[in-house]
Scaffold this active site. Structure first.
Site, PDB file in Angstrom:
ATOM      1  N   SER A 150       0.816  -1.207   0.000  1.00 44.72           N
ATOM      2  CA  SER A 150       0.000   0.000   0.000  1.00 44.72           C
ATOM      3  C   SER A 150       0.860   1.272   0.000  1.00 44.72           C
ATOM      4  CB  SER A 150      -0.967  -0.043   1.191  1.00 44.72           C
ATOM      5  OG  SER A 150      -1.970   0.939   1.082  1.00 44.72           O
ATOM      6  N   GLN A 161      -9.227   2.972   0.390  1.00 45.88           N
ATOM      7  CA  GLN A 161     -10.547   2.757   0.991  1.00 45.88           C
ATOM      8  C   GLN A 161     -11.018   3.990   1.758  1.00 45.88           C
ATOM      9  OE1 GLN A 161      -8.068   0.222   1.114  1.00 45.88           O
ATOM     10  NE2 GLN A 161      -9.196  -0.574  -0.639  1.00 45.88           N
ATOM     11  N   LYS A 215      -0.871  -3.884  -3.450  1.00 46.42           N
ATOM     12  CA  LYS A 215      -2.175  -3.322  -3.086  1.00 46.42           C
ATOM     13  C   LYS A 215      -2.264  -1.922  -3.686  1.00 46.42           C
ATOM     14  CE  LYS A 215      -5.268  -2.082   0.740  1.00 46.42           C
ATOM     15  NZ  LYS A 215      -5.443  -0.656   0.432  1.00 46.42           N
TER      16      LYS A 215
END
Length: 493
Positions: free
Chosen positions: A322, A351, A347
């Site tokens: 991420s 979100q 990733k």
């Protein structure tokens, strides 16, 4: 059909849709009540447009909702036992999110959310590992530095099968996490499936307080050059400011090169990594792109005029995810800095959480993040510019002694791990092919003698556990860190 029940089902479903928009309604009221000027503020207009979109979506899909309403009605009228309305609604929401086949979009009911908040607010205690749902399996992304999980030998991509003998199959991510967490000093036993390992691994962990520090700094003098090493273990609220402070200190000392180490860093807050990138990426190239649900891409730039006058290298591995991947690929593409290690986790989504208005929450994937050049690394990871593995013993697995100890003339995959551990601890077993020969026996005897164990030349569970502990200590000490050594070599050329 029972009209009353059908009406109740319709109202229940509409409540779900309206609940999802509840935060927007609250925001509209808030801005209207505090707006002191005439007309609508820009925030008000945006919120009105958002509400209009929600209303349009509701109207467009009402015709498609007949099937859902019929299903609710059929269940309530025909199921053999009495059904709770709330149970059906909760199940419908869970089902909608599960149908997305996205491990990062999840629903937390009111009870789960309360437990989650209580655990965050009361303490940071547990095993200390970032987990995600990967292909339906509760999977370790990375253990946190200096945590019980790291000390016990958990590794990225380990799949958790059971917690204290209870299967996690069928649980959502937050239910599984609640089972794994616990108070400091309490013990938990995890059964692990590790890719490439045939047997299930059992790991006992004593829970502890989880370190909150995210920035670690080291200095090395190599060939009369000062090399700064900043390790980031996650991207939290204070990470960027601490990083900037430590970077300034190194620069004031005349640093000749910088290593940014995000190995095992599972990510964190997007604004945190953005603030760090603004210190390095010049204004002529975006440090990040964000793609919204409509496909529209927004590019983000810094105000930095000139690049640093020293080289920078980023270290990554399979536990870098991420925000760590954003940092690595941005420095790689925008500034042509070297990235050393192994391919990262992969990733590439962002979100957001939306309150349902009753204490429950939906966390939903809202955006894709793209590299400066517009590449999406999701499920592929960031590839290093220089591939560099660690020594073989870094990848040794815990030894499982089931019945009799491993002894002379035995052959077993576990013995191969024993030999890797012995070699890593500088007890030469002579081989590491899984055959327990005379050289392996002598190495075991030497290890047992040095660690005040009964000298038998055989590996029982006690010897296996001490082997594991000593090896983890060596790995955590940074000895023979080939990736860091390669980074320093590149910086000092």
């Amino acid at each position: 059909m029972n009209i009353k029940k059908r009406y109740i089902a319709l109202i229940a479903f509409i409540a779900i849709v309206i609940g999802a928009a509840g935060t927007f309604t609250f925001g509209l009221l808030f801005f209207n009540n505090t707006n002191t000027g005439s007309g609508l503020a820009s925030n008000d207009r945006d919120l009105l447009l958002e509400l209009a979109d929600q209303q349009e979506v509701l109207e467009e899909n009402m015709g498609d909702m007949t099937k859902v309403i019929n299903a609710l009605t059929i269940i309530k009228e025909n199921y053999v036992e009495e059904v709770d309305d709330n149970q059906l609604i909760e199940g419908a929401i869970q089902g909608m999110l599960q149908s997305l086949d996205d491990p990062y979009s999840v629903y937390m009911d009111k009870e789960t959310m309360e437990q989650f908040n209580d655990q965050i607010e009361s303490s940071f205690e547990g095993i200390g590992a970032e987990v995600s749902m990967v292909d339906g399996n509760v999977t370790i992304i990375a253990p946190i530095k200096d945590s019980p999980a790291e000390k016990a030998g958990l590794k990225p991509n380990d799949q958790i099968l059971t917690v204290d003998g209870e299967s996690v199959e069928g649980l959502d991510l937050y239910q599984a996490v609640n089972q794994i967490r616990g108070e400091k000093g309490s013990k938990v036993t995890l059964e692990i499936r590790r890719p490439g390992v045939e047997d299930i691994i059992t790991i006992d962990i004593t829970r502890d307080s989880i370190p909150l520090q995210t920035v670690y700094v080291e200095e090395k003098e190599v060939n009369d050059q000062l090399i700064g090493i900043i390790e980031l273990t996650s991207f939290s609220e204070n990470t960027a400011s601490e990083f900037a402070s430590e970077l300034k200190k190194l620069e004031e000392k005349g640093m000749d090169g910088l290593v940014i180490d995000v190995r095992g860093n599972p990510g964190g807050l997007l604004p945190s990594v953005e603030e760090i990138l603004k210190l390095f990426v010049t204004k002529d190239m975006p440090y990040l792109q964000i793609e919204d649900p409509s496909g529209k891409k927004s590019r983000y730039f810094s105000d930095l005029e000139t690049a640093k006058d020293y080289p920078v290298v980023t270290l990554i591995n399979e536990g870098s995810a991420s925000a760590s991947e954003i940092l690595a690929v941005s420095l790689k593409e925008a500034m042509d800095y070297e990235v050393i290690g192994t391919t990262s986790f992969g990733k590439g989504t962002v979100q957001q959480t939306v309150s349902m208005g009753d204490g429950s929450t939906i966390k939903i994937t809202r955006f894709k993040w793209l590299s400066p050049e517009g590449n999406w690394i999701h499920e592929e990871g960031v590839k290093p510019t220089i591939e560099q593995d660690m020594p073989d013993y870094y990848y040794a697995n815990p030894v499982q002694v089931k019945d009799d100890p491993f002894a002379f003339n035995d052959s077993d995959p576990n013995i191969e791990n024993i030999q890797l551990m012995l070699e890593g601890l500088e007890y030469n077993p002579g081989r590491h092919d899984g055959y327990f020969d005379e050289s392996t026996k002598k190495a075991v005897e030497a290890f047992q003698e040095d660690n005040e164990l009964e000298v038998t030349g055989e590996v029982d569970q006690s010897t296996a556990e001490v082997l594991q502990t000593k090896l983890v200590e060596k790995v955590r000490s940074g000895a023979n860190d080939l990736q860091l050594e390669k980074a320093i070599e590149v910086l000092t050329k």
